[in-house]
Motif scaffolding. Structure first.
Motif, PDB file in Angstrom:
ATOM      1  N   GLU A 149      43.058 100.501  73.795  1.00  0.00           N
ATOM      2  CA  GLU A 149      43.765 100.504  72.515  1.00  0.00           C
ATOM      3  C   GLU A 149      44.775  99.369  72.428  1.00  0.00           C
ATOM      4  OE1 GLU A 149      43.666 104.535  70.161  1.00  0.00           O
ATOM      5  OE2 GLU A 149      45.263 104.552  71.667  1.00  0.00           O
ATOM      6  N   LEU A 150      45.541  99.165  73.498  1.00  0.00           N
ATOM      7  CA  LEU A 150      46.548  98.108  73.469  1.00  0.00           C
ATOM      8  C   LEU A 150      45.903  96.726  73.400  1.00  0.00           C
ATOM      9  CD1 LEU A 150      49.298  99.349  75.957  1.00  0.00           C
ATOM     10  CD2 LEU A 150      49.129  99.680  73.482  1.00  0.00           C
ATOM     11  N   ALA A 151      44.700  96.616  73.959  1.00  0.00           N
ATOM     12  CA  ALA A 151      44.010  95.330  73.908  1.00  0.00           C
ATOM     13  C   ALA A 151      43.660  94.925  72.480  1.00  0.00           C
ATOM     14  CB  ALA A 151      42.740  95.384  74.758  1.00  0.00           C
ATOM     15  N   LYS A 152      43.581  95.893  71.590  1.00  0.00           N
ATOM     16  CA  LYS A 152      43.306  95.585  70.186  1.00  0.00           C
ATOM     17  C   LYS A 152      44.533  95.018  69.475  1.00  0.00           C
ATOM     18  CE  LYS A 152      39.939  99.374  69.705  1.00  0.00           C
ATOM     19  NZ  LYS A 152      39.641 100.636  68.973  1.00  0.00           N
ATOM     20  N   GLY A 153      45.709  95.163  70.111  1.00  0.00           N
ATOM     21  CA  GLY A 153      46.936  94.623  69.535  1.00  0.00           C
ATOM     22  C   GLY A 153      47.501  95.423  68.384  1.00  0.00           C
ATOM     23  N   PHE A 154      47.130  96.732  68.322  1.00  0.00           N
ATOM     24  CA  PHE A 154      47.601  97.524  67.181  1.00  0.00           C
ATOM     25  C   PHE A 154      48.254  98.836  67.611  1.00  0.00           C
ATOM     26  CE2 PHE A 154      46.852  98.801  62.599  1.00  0.00           C
ATOM     27  CZ  PHE A 154      47.469  97.682  62.066  1.00  0.00           C
ATOM     28  N   GLY A 155      48.506  99.017  68.914  1.00  0.00           N
ATOM     29  CA  GLY A 155      49.287 100.158  69.386  1.00  0.00           C
ATOM     30  C   GLY A 155      48.486 101.401  69.718  1.00  0.00           C
ATOM     31  N   PHE A 156      49.231 102.467  70.067  1.00  0.00           N
ATOM     32  CA  PHE A 156      48.632 103.741  70.469  1.00  0.00           C
ATOM     33  C   PHE A 156      48.069 104.506  69.276  1.00  0.00           C
ATOM     34  CE2 PHE A 156      52.406 103.393  73.424  1.00  0.00           C
ATOM     35  CZ  PHE A 156      51.680 103.038  74.548  1.00  0.00           C
ATOM     36  N   PHE A 157      46.998 105.239  69.505  1.00  0.00           N
ATOM     37  CA  PHE A 157      46.554 106.243  68.541  1.00  0.00           C
ATOM     38  C   PHE A 157      45.790 107.338  69.283  1.00  0.00           C
ATOM     39  CE2 PHE A 157      44.283 108.315  65.123  1.00  0.00           C
ATOM     40  CZ  PHE A 157      45.278 108.406  64.159  1.00  0.00           C
ATOM     41  N   GLN A 158      44.533 107.087  69.654  1.00  0.00           N
ATOM     42  CA  GLN A 158      43.763 108.113  70.358  1.00  0.00           C
ATOM     43  C   GLN A 158      44.355 108.433  71.722  1.00  0.00           C
ATOM     44  OE1 GLN A 158      39.785 106.516  70.410  1.00  0.00           O
ATOM     45  NE2 GLN A 158      39.295 107.332  68.379  1.00  0.00           N
ATOM     46  N   SER A 159      45.031 107.482  72.328  1.00  0.00           N
ATOM     47  CA  SER A 159      45.587 107.691  73.667  1.00  0.00           C
ATOM     48  C   SER A 159      46.869 108.512  73.660  1.00  0.00           C
ATOM     49  CB  SER A 159      45.841 106.344  74.340  1.00  0.00           C
ATOM     50  OG  SER A 159      46.660 105.517  73.522  1.00  0.00           O
ATOM     51  N   LYS A 160      47.386 108.825  72.485  1.00  0.00           N
ATOM     52  CA  LYS A 160      48.595 109.636  72.380  1.00  0.00           C
ATOM     53  C   LYS A 160      48.300 110.849  71.484  1.00  0.00           C
ATOM     54  CE  LYS A 160      51.862 107.403  74.700  1.00  0.00           C
ATOM     55  NZ  LYS A 160      52.700 108.030  75.744  1.00  0.00           N
ATOM     56  N   PRO A 161      47.718 111.900  72.057  1.00  0.00           N
ATOM     57  CA  PRO A 161      47.419 113.104  71.272  1.00  0.00           C
ATOM     58  C   PRO A 161      48.680 113.915  71.011  1.00  0.00           C
ATOM     59  CG  PRO A 161      46.853 113.467  73.557  1.00  0.00           C
ATOM     60  CD  PRO A 161      47.318 112.033  73.450  1.00  0.00           C
ATOM     61  N   ALA A 162      48.525 115.153  70.576  1.00  0.00           N
ATOM     62  CA  ALA A 162      49.680 115.985  70.207  1.00  0.00           C
ATOM     63  C   ALA A 162      50.614 116.231  71.389  1.00  0.00           C
ATOM     64  CB  ALA A 162      49.201 117.314  69.636  1.00  0.00           C
ATOM     65  N   SER A 163      51.900 116.105  71.138  1.00  0.00           N
ATOM     66  CA  SER A 163      52.925 116.419  72.131  1.00  0.00           C
ATOM     67  C   SER A 163      53.338 117.880  72.010  1.00  0.00           C
ATOM     68  CB  SER A 163      54.154 115.525  71.922  1.00  0.00           C
ATOM     69  OG  SER A 163      53.837 114.167  72.094  1.00  0.00           O
ATOM     70  N   LEU A 206      62.011  99.779  73.194  1.00  0.00           N
ATOM     71  CA  LEU A 206      60.605 100.015  72.887  1.00  0.00           C
ATOM     72  C   LEU A 206      60.492 101.345  72.145  1.00  0.00           C
ATOM     73  CD1 LEU A 206      59.014  99.115  76.336  1.00  0.00           C
ATOM     74  CD2 LEU A 206      58.793  97.792  74.233  1.00  0.00           C
ATOM     75  N   MET A 207      59.574 101.422  71.185  1.00  0.00           N
ATOM     76  CA  MET A 207      59.404 102.668  70.443  1.00  0.00           C
ATOM     77  C   MET A 207      58.036 102.675  69.771  1.00  0.00           C
ATOM     78  SD  MET A 207      62.015 104.373  67.649  1.00  0.00           S
ATOM     79  CE  MET A 207      63.229 104.713  68.944  1.00  0.00           C
ATOM     80  N   TYR A 208      57.394 103.828  69.765  1.00  0.00           N
ATOM     81  CA  TYR A 208      56.144 103.972  69.024  1.00  0.00           C
ATOM     82  C   TYR A 208      56.231 105.205  68.136  1.00  0.00           C
ATOM     83  CZ  TYR A 208      54.166 107.973  71.594  1.00  0.00           C
ATOM     84  OH  TYR A 208      53.931 109.223  72.098  1.00  0.00           O
ATOM     85  N   GLN A 209      55.414 105.235  67.097  1.00  0.00           N
ATOM     86  CA  GLN A 209      55.387 106.356  66.161  1.00  0.00           C
ATOM     87  C   GLN A 209      54.227 107.265  66.535  1.00  0.00           C
ATOM     88  OE1 GLN A 209      54.797 105.360  61.970  1.00  0.00           O
ATOM     89  NE2 GLN A 209      56.401 106.812  61.441  1.00  0.00           N
ATOM     90  N   GLY A 210      54.542 108.507  66.925  1.00  0.00           N
ATOM     91  CA  GLY A 210      53.526 109.431  67.401  1.00  0.00           C
ATOM     92  C   GLY A 210      52.992 110.345  66.318  1.00  0.00           C
ATOM     93  N   ALA A 211      51.970 111.105  66.693  1.00  0.00           N
ATOM     94  CA  ALA A 211      51.376 112.074  65.779  1.00  0.00           C
ATOM     95  C   ALA A 211      52.320 113.258  65.609  1.00  0.00           C
ATOM     96  CB  ALA A 211      50.029 112.547  66.327  1.00  0.00           C
ATOM     97  N   SER A 212      52.642 113.598  64.374  1.00  0.00           N
ATOM     98  CA  SER A 212      53.613 114.669  64.141  1.00  0.00           C
ATOM     99  C   SER A 212      53.102 115.759  63.213  1.00  0.00           C
ATOM    100  CB  SER A 212      54.902 114.083  63.560  1.00  0.00           C
ATOM    101  OG  SER A 212      54.657 113.459  62.311  1.00  0.00           O
ATOM    102  N   ASP A 213      51.836 115.672  62.798  1.00  0.00           N
ATOM    103  CA  ASP A 213      51.314 116.666  61.860  1.00  0.00           C
ATOM    104  C   ASP A 213      51.022 118.001  62.537  1.00  0.00           C
ATOM    105  OD1 ASP A 213      49.375 115.169  63.251  1.00  0.00           O
ATOM    106  OD2 ASP A 213      47.804 115.751  61.844  1.00  0.00           O
TER     107      ASP A 213
END
Length: 341
Positions: free
Chosen positions: A181-195, A112-119
């Motif tokens: 977010e996952l219910a939309k079927g398009f993955g994480f975005f707002q639920s994964k803020p800056a690390s 499993l892998m997701y692309q996170g915010a990196s800016d």
């Protein structure tokens, strides 16, 4: 070798070499202005940085200064790529078991892998800002690697040679926002803020025998509000090694120098085969709040532990066999975001 980024008035800060004991550091503008610049020409610049590192640790470098870890940013304050895996399937299994879902067999063979915010990453001592406690604020203690340029389609064996640095991670998650977010079927975005990442990045050789088969065989220590919350072992239950994760990320694309690939939440099952026990009950505990909540639901039918509230503090650190901190600590307080200024 140990490297870090000193906060400056620029976005990317200034590269410094850090002594083995974290007591002193030295700026190296004559070699590279930033860690990103160093990783982009690693084969040429790493030997020069290594020379400075050994001289610094022996007290033979001019211009060295006492190091305050709180003056450091995440080693890469921003990156071109941040891809986070989920290599500890005990974590995945717990979350799915708690909601009555089976874990697909493919999870054991395909990471499993997701692309996170990196800016923009958070500094290791900077606060974690959130607009509401209802967002379900959680920490996730992880390990990550930094690569040089990785060709598309590399094998895990080839990918191993592209791993240049390791760091710790607090992969902040907003659990209350994830289901929608996952219910939309398009993955994480707002639920994964800056690390955020540990103040110091280290080359694999700094880990000695603890770096084996592309895994870090040491416990990851997590404290919540000053009390030990977890000390799970990072090595034995990592189903996919870092070379396998890097190869997975590069299957259909090139990874640019400075790409960060994470392990996912470090997690261990109970030694007796159960879902894991809290530290207070003699277990190794957890690296995120979601796990203890799922264990409470599985074992007791109800969740007792809350997610983080404003004013709560998490500390994530890893120690060597002599009890010395390897990466420095991520030590962060959760605070209310007051809005754009």
């Amino acid at each position: 070798m140990k490297l870090a980024t000193l906060k400056t008035d620029t976005r990317d800060g200034q590269l410094i070499v850090v002594s083995r004991d974290h007591a002193r550091a030295v700026r190296v503008p004559q070699i590279a202005p930033t860690l990103q610049a160093a990783i982009e020409d690693w084969d040429t610049l790493a030997p020069r940085l290594e020379e400075v590192y050994h001289a610094l640790s022996e007290g033979k470098v001019e211009g060295a200064f006492e190091l305050d870890l709180k003056a450091l940013h995440s080693p890469l304050p921003r990156a071109y790529q941040w891809a986070d895996g989920s290599a500890y399937l005990n974590h995945v299994q717990l979350v799915r078991q708690a909601r009555g879902a089976e874990m697909p067999e493919t999870f054991w063979t395909d990471p499993l892998m997701y692309q996170g915010a990196s800016d923009r990453f958070i500094g290791p001592y900077d606060p974690v800002e959130a607009g509401s406690e209802d967002w379900g604020i959680d920490f996730e203690g992880e390990i990550a690697v930094v690569t040089d340029d990785v060709p598309m389609g590399v094998s895990p064996e080839q990918a191993a040679g592209h791993i240049k640095l390791l760091m710790l991670v607090n992969d902040v998650s907003l659990r209350g926002l994830i289901p929608g977010e996952l219910a939309k079927g398009f993955g994480f975005f707002q639920s994964k803020p800056a690390s955020s990442f540990s103040p110091i990045a280290v080359t694999p050789d700094e880990l000695g025998d603890a770096w084996q088969e592309g895994r870090v065989h040491l416990p990851l220590t997590v404290h919540l509000n000053g009390e030990k919350f977890g000390e799970p072992q990072a090595g034995p239950d990592m189903i996919f090694s870092f070379p396998e994760l890097v190869a997975h990320a590069a299957r259909t694309r090139y990874l640019g120098a400075g790409a960060i690939v994470g392990s996912g939440t470090v997690s261990n099952p109970d030694i007796e085969g159960g879902p894991g026990r809290p530290v207070a009950d003699g277990g190794v505990g957890y690296s995120c709040l979601a796990e203890i909540r799922m264990v409470e639901k599985i074992l007791h039918g109800e969740i007792k532990s809350p997610f983080m509230r404003f004013g709560d503090r998490v500390r994530i650190e890893m120690f060597d066999g002599e009890g010395k901190s390897i990466f420095g600590a991520i030590d962060q307080e959760v605070v209310r975001y007051e809005g754009a200024s």
